[in-house]
Design a protein around this motif. Structure first.
Motif, PDB file in Angstrom:
ATOM      1  N   SER A 257      -0.475   2.715   6.578  1.00 44.15           N
ATOM      2  CA  SER A 257       0.533   3.544   5.927  1.00 44.15           C
ATOM      3  C   SER A 257       1.351   4.337   6.948  1.00 44.15           C
ATOM      4  O   SER A 257       2.580   4.388   6.872  1.00 44.15           O
ATOM      5  N   LYS A 258       0.663   4.945   7.897  1.00 41.80           N
ATOM      6  CA  LYS A 258       1.334   5.771   8.904  1.00 41.80           C
ATOM      7  C   LYS A 258       2.359   4.962   9.686  1.00 41.80           C
ATOM      8  O   LYS A 258       3.443   5.459  10.015  1.00 41.80           O
ATOM      9  N   HIS A 259       2.037   3.710   9.960  1.00 42.43           N
ATOM     10  CA  HIS A 259       2.919   2.873  10.782  1.00 42.43           C
ATOM     11  C   HIS A 259       3.702   1.872   9.932  1.00 42.43           C
ATOM     12  O   HIS A 259       4.229   0.891  10.445  1.00 42.43           O
ATOM     13  N   GLN A 260       3.746   2.145   8.605  1.00 38.61           N
ATOM     14  CA  GLN A 260       4.592   1.399   7.664  1.00 38.61           C
ATOM     15  C   GLN A 260       4.301  -0.106   7.650  1.00 38.61           C
ATOM     16  O   GLN A 260       5.206  -0.926   7.556  1.00 38.61           O
ATOM     17  N   ARG A 261       3.016  -0.456   7.712  1.00 35.37           N
ATOM     18  CA  ARG A 261       2.616  -1.856   7.584  1.00 35.37           C
ATOM     19  C   ARG A 261       2.185  -2.103   6.132  1.00 35.37           C
ATOM     20  O   ARG A 261       1.038  -2.466   5.852  1.00 35.37           O
ATOM     21  N   PHE A 262       3.122  -1.872   5.225  1.00 33.13           N
ATOM     22  CA  PHE A 262       2.783  -1.912   3.801  1.00 33.13           C
ATOM     23  C   PHE A 262       2.499  -3.326   3.304  1.00 33.13           C
ATOM     24  O   PHE A 262       1.906  -3.522   2.251  1.00 33.13           O
ATOM     25  N   ASP A 263       2.919  -4.331   4.081  1.00 32.60           N
ATOM     26  CA  ASP A 263       2.693  -5.711   3.665  1.00 32.60           C
ATOM     27  C   ASP A 263       1.218  -6.121   3.773  1.00 32.60           C
ATOM     28  O   ASP A 263       0.803  -7.111   3.178  1.00 32.60           O
ATOM     29  N   VAL A 264       0.408  -5.337   4.507  1.00 32.08           N
ATOM     30  CA  VAL A 264      -0.992  -5.725   4.714  1.00 32.08           C
ATOM     31  C   VAL A 264      -1.973  -4.722   4.110  1.00 32.08           C
ATOM     32  O   VAL A 264      -3.168  -4.793   4.368  1.00 32.08           O
ATOM     33  N   ILE A 265      -1.470  -3.801   3.307  1.00 27.45           N
ATOM     34  CA  ILE A 265      -2.320  -2.683   2.874  1.00 27.45           C
ATOM     35  C   ILE A 265      -2.929  -2.858   1.494  1.00 27.45           C
ATOM     36  O   ILE A 265      -3.996  -2.319   1.201  1.00 27.45           O
ATOM     37  N   HIS A 266      -2.291  -3.652   0.618  1.00 23.46           N
ATOM     38  CA  HIS A 266      -2.590  -3.555  -0.817  1.00 23.46           C
ATOM     39  C   HIS A 266      -4.027  -3.916  -1.183  1.00 23.46           C
ATOM     40  O   HIS A 266      -4.683  -3.169  -1.927  1.00 23.46           O
ATOM     41  N   SER A 267      -4.543  -5.038  -0.707  1.00 24.05           N
ATOM     42  CA  SER A 267      -5.895  -5.437  -1.122  1.00 24.05           C
ATOM     43  C   SER A 267      -6.938  -4.448  -0.626  1.00 24.05           C
ATOM     44  O   SER A 267      -7.900  -4.132  -1.338  1.00 24.05           O
ATOM     45  N   TYR A 268      -6.750  -3.934   0.583  1.00 26.52           N
ATOM     46  CA  TYR A 268      -7.697  -2.959   1.129  1.00 26.52           C
ATOM     47  C   TYR A 268      -7.586  -1.619   0.407  1.00 26.52           C
ATOM     48  O   TYR A 268      -8.584  -0.950   0.177  1.00 26.52           O
ATOM     49  N   LEU A 269      -6.359  -1.233   0.052  1.00 26.44           N
ATOM     50  CA  LEU A 269      -6.158   0.044  -0.621  1.00 26.44           C
ATOM     51  C   LEU A 269      -6.808   0.058  -1.996  1.00 26.44           C
ATOM     52  O   LEU A 269      -7.434   1.044  -2.397  1.00 26.44           O
ATOM     53  N   SER A 270      -6.682  -1.044  -2.719  1.00 27.66           N
ATOM     54  CA  SER A 270      -7.286  -1.133  -4.047  1.00 27.66           C
ATOM     55  C   SER A 270      -8.805  -0.979  -3.971  1.00 27.66           C
ATOM     56  O   SER A 270      -9.420  -0.240  -4.747  1.00 27.66           O
TER      57      SER A 270
END
Length: 720
Positions: A257-270
């Motif tokens: 999130s801090k480095h705006q890599r939002f394309d790789v965050i969703h599955s881990y965030l859930s």
């Protein structure tokens, strides 16, 4: 041979194995082996040992509350155990449980008690204790102290053993990273990698992945950092350790999130949020709420964005609940951590003062009014010492200003005043700038002049009082080296305050500082919750209520007693808005939406009206308790004001300027309560459809009753 003594020694050895066990399954294996040994030797396992092993098993499974209950029971039973070392293992277990719960203040107390194991030359346990103290200071950003403890842990441990199963070296390396010693950190990480290659294990992979990932992030190697966090996540999953898993997921999501890599965050965030609900602290939930907000801002789909904001709001709300429930406990913990028990002159003074501390701590946890708190403190302290003046000032670090709203002089609350620490020369500013306590028993203007670097300014002596108080205590309220405010107590008697009085007030200042911080945190949480609530319920362009909040608004109006006879729904559509966008561009189109939103907000401004952006260029108005004539008047006013704006629209087929089509439905009696949200809106939509079918730029309002649909048409204002 003394088998009982031999069995006690055996247990001491196996309990350190419990502490070092990498997974819950390993602890269960050790427990079974201990039970088998007890049967073989015809010995009884002390109940304290059973509670300890079960508590540590719960700890590994992430069931922290159950773990603490079991460990507390073990501590209670430990007096009957022949093992001298057991109580240190229990204190260590309590400390680790509190670390995992984010309860660092109380964890330090427990771990510090456990350090007495050094008297038994228990090097393995001592190294772990120092390492965990280092971890706490890493988490609280005191990197110098963290490095000292991590280095002590490394020096204490047996470096000939398998260090790849412990975080001692990785934490030491990371502390060097935070202190800017990157070359030393790289060498230590390389040393750990070598041990890990020689002795592969999941626990070591987790420790390395998390620490080295954080190290790489600081060096700006973000892709490599995320890969290391993935290694830690994978290892924690295989270990079946939910707390470790949540920790590594948090590191990954925070970094992405801090480095705006939002394309790789969703599955881990859930996955992380699911675990946070079960195992997360208030701070962790607040972090994930902020990460969700960042993801939401990058989400184009409005419905999906609203869903994300709702999840963030739910996390934020849960964080507030957890934070509020822990306030009293936090006060007690910081009191134990930051205070030293005063050496009072006699046992009676000790009993009185400790009783006061306890009662005041309870009072702080249940009251939010600082003025009431100050009067309560003034009254309570007056029972055991001379108090003629008591004042509490709050310090604003950004403005460098002390605000005295609670200044009690001879029982009277004085008018609030402030002191500018940059420009004014006062005793208060002296204590704030030097972060030091000032105590004097024969204070005078001459002493003050010598103390200050400049000429004393207004409020320099004791505030606005006209009295001279020779006995003064002025103590900054500090927490984690941050100044939150200042407390002063003064007396007209000379030398009124002894050392034990100063110790007592310092104890109370610890309480007050924690309470102030808790109140600040709660206020921040409430503000963040309000912000999230706005994101969920307000349209980001116009600031009007959005479609998400419409259903609850209709339900509230239907249930409201005062709207039992009148409820109206208006749908407003901008005529040929698509053609306007095509001709004039989307920026001008947004300007039109903003202009109309402003007109609607001001025209329907009373508390009995609510304005929504229903769709792209479609607005909806809910009104209660408005007669038909009042609705007609407001619509005429809206049309007149829009006409006066004279917004050109050459692509319109019904006018040369922006116009509106308005359809409405006004519901009589309790009939409205029998209709669904969609049915209420549908009646207004039918009226709007009729207006559009007749050429637009018109108004039609239907009066809806159970048995009829009387139609009243309003003429439009003729345009020039």
């Amino acid at each position: 041979m003394n088998y009982a003594k031999s069995f006690t020694h055996y247990l001491d050895v196996r309990l350190i194995n419990v502490i070092e066990a990498p997974s819950p399954n390993d602890i269960m294996i050790i427990r079974q082996e201990i039970e088998d040994a007890a049967i073989r030797l015809d010995e009884t396992i002390p109940s304290a040992v059973k509670f300890f092993i079960h508590g540590f098993l719960m700890l590994k499974q992430g069931r922290l509350q159950e773990s603490l209950v079991q460990l507390a029971e073990a501590k209670h039973k430990s007096a009957a155990s022949p093992s001298i070392a057991l109580k240190y293992y229990i204190d260590y277990g309590v400390g680790i449980a509190l670390v995992r719960a984010g309860n660092y203040a109380e964890a330090i107390v427990a771990l510090t008690q456990a350090t007495e194991c050094t008297y038994l030359d228990n090097i393995k346990l001592a190294a772990r204790i120092y390492g965990n103290l280092g971890y706490i200071f890493l988490e609280t950003h005191d990197y110098s102290k963290a490095h000292s403890y991590c280095e002590l842990s490394w020096e204490t441990c047996d470096q000939n053993e398998n260090i790849a199963t412990k975080p001692i070296l990785t934490n030491l390396a990371y502390s060097n990273t935070k202190l800017g010693r990157y070359d030393i950190a790289e060498q230590q990480f390389a040393q750990y990698r070598q041990h890990l290659r020689q002795n592969p294990n999941l626990l070591g992979s987790f420790f390395y992945g998390n620490a080295y990932g954080a190290h790489l992030e600081i060096l700006g190697e973000i892709d490599e950092s995320l890969e290391q966090f993935k290694v830690a996540i994978d290892s924690a999953e295989k270990l079946n350790d939910n707390i470790y898993l949540l920790d590594s997921l948090h590191e990954y999501c925070r970094c992405a999130s801090k480095h705006q890599r939002f394309d790789v965050i969703h599955s881990y965030l859930s996955k992380a949020i699911s675990l946070a609900y079960e195992y997360g602290s208030a701070n962790l939930m607040r972090d994930f709420a902020e990460i969700l907000k960042a993801v939401g801002r990058r989400t184009e789909d409005l419905d999906h964005r609203c869903d994300i904001y709702e999840h963030a709001l739910e996390l934020q709300s849960k964080a507030i609940v957890i934070h509020t429930e822990s306030i009293n406990e936090s006060i007690s913990q910081l009191y134990q951590l930051h205070s030293e028990r005063p050496k009072l002159e006699d046992a009676q003074s000790l009993a009185n003062n400790l009783k006061l501390i306890s009662s005041f701590g309870e009072y702080l946890g249940s009251h939010n009014n600082l003025t009431d708190m100050a009067f309560r403190l003034n009254k309570d302290l007056g029972k055991i010492m001379s108090v003629d003046c008591l004042a509490l000032g709050l310090y604003n670090e950004e403005k460098k200003q002390i605000q005295y709203n609670q200044f009690i002089d001879l029982g009277q609350l004085l008018e609030p005043f402030s002191i500018n620490c940059k420009d004014e020369s006062t005793l208060s500013t002296y204590c704030i700038k030097n972060k030091s306590t000032f105590v004097h028993g024969h204070f005078s203007p001459a002493i003050l002049q010598n103390l200050l670097s400049g000429k004393p300014t207004a409020n320099a002596f004791v505030g606005t009082t006209e009295e001279d108080y020779p006995s003064i205590m002025m103590i900054p309220l500090t927490l984690d080296d941050k100044i939150l405010g200042i407390l002063t107590i003064q007396s007209h008697l000379r030398h009124a305050y002894q050392d034990y009085h100063v110790s007592l007030i310092k104890h109370l200042c610890s309480y007050i500082a924690v309470d102030l911080q808790n109140k600040q945190h709660k206020k921040q949480l409430e503000e963040q919750k309000k912000e999230l609530n706005n994101l969920v319920n307000l349209d980001p362009l116009t600031g009007l209520y959005n479609r998400v909040s419409l259903a609850s608004s209709i339900k509230n109006l239907q249930e409201c007693e005062r709207t039992s006879n009148q409820l109206a729904v208006l749908l407003i559509d901008i005529d040929y808005y698509k053609q306007f966008n095509d001709s004039y561009g989307h920026i001008r189109g947004d300007e039109v939406l903003l202009a109309l939103a402003h007109l609607l907000r001001t025209t329907f401004s009373s508390e009995i009206c609510k304005v929504f952006r229903y769709g792209g260029d479609e607005f909806l108005i809910l009104t209660e308790c408005l007669k038909l004539q009042e609705i007609e008047k407001k619509i005429s006013q809206l049309q007149a004001e829009l006409h006066s704006l004279n917004i050109e629209h050459n692509s319109s087929k019904c006018s040369d300027r922006i116009t509106l089509s308005i359809g409405g439905a006004r519901f009589e009696s309790d009939f409205k309560n029998t209709l669904l949200d969609s049915e209420l809106i549908q009646r207004a939509d039918e009226a709007l459809y009729s207006v559009k079918a007749k050429g637009r730029n018109d108004v039609l309002i239907k009066k809806i009753t159970p048995n009829s649909a009387k139609i009243t048409s309003l003429p439009t204002i003729p345009f020039i």
